[in-house]
Scaffold this active site. Sequence first.
Site, PDB file in Angstrom:
ATOM      1  N   PRO A  93     -10.043  14.899   4.192  1.00 26.68           N
ATOM      2  CA  PRO A  93     -10.851  14.765   2.979  1.00 26.68           C
ATOM      3  C   PRO A  93     -10.865  13.306   2.558  1.00 26.68           C
ATOM      4  CG  PRO A  93      -8.878  16.111   2.572  1.00 26.68           C
ATOM      5  CD  PRO A  93      -8.846  15.687   3.991  1.00 26.68           C
ATOM      6  N   HIS A  94     -12.022  12.814   2.166  1.00 31.38           N
ATOM      7  CA  HIS A  94     -12.107  11.400   1.806  1.00 31.38           C
ATOM      8  C   HIS A  94     -13.217  11.172   0.796  1.00 31.38           C
ATOM      9  CE1 HIS A  94     -14.725  12.069   5.296  1.00 31.38           C
ATOM     10  NE2 HIS A  94     -15.507  11.141   4.778  1.00 31.38           N
TER      11      HIS A  94
END
Length: 149
Positions: free
Chosen positions: A65-66
Amino acid sequence: MSVKNLVKPELVFAKQQISSKKRLLEQLAESVGDRMHCNADEVYDALLGREKLGSTGVGNGIAIPHCRLEQVNRATIVLMSLETPIDFDAIDRRPVDLIFALLVPPHQCDEHLATLAQIAELAQSEDKLTLLREKQTNSELLAAFDSLI
């Protein structure tokens, strides 16, 4: 900058008891909010917004996740392992149990992409992933990660 320099001991969490993708994103946001003095709701919204574009579950039990976030003054990785894998809508449909969450300031686009590439490369080695999955404590997980990068 090396990926190793982006992971700080206070943002490493081994064998977490998390039961869903939503709860994982909430926990990431709370952890970042507490330790990096960011607004946890804004972190959550940014991570969730990225997930709505497509899952960051990249396969082999890995999720990355970013997001880009104004409140973050330097690129940071939150490293987390889960006690029990969770559904993350990964491209290979496998549940996820290793998370490398990346938060970067908006002006570090090139570094963002280079860091994602380094993490994705790590995710290709079953031996390295097994080593990370075996670690039971935060310090063991951090030491294993450091040894692999």
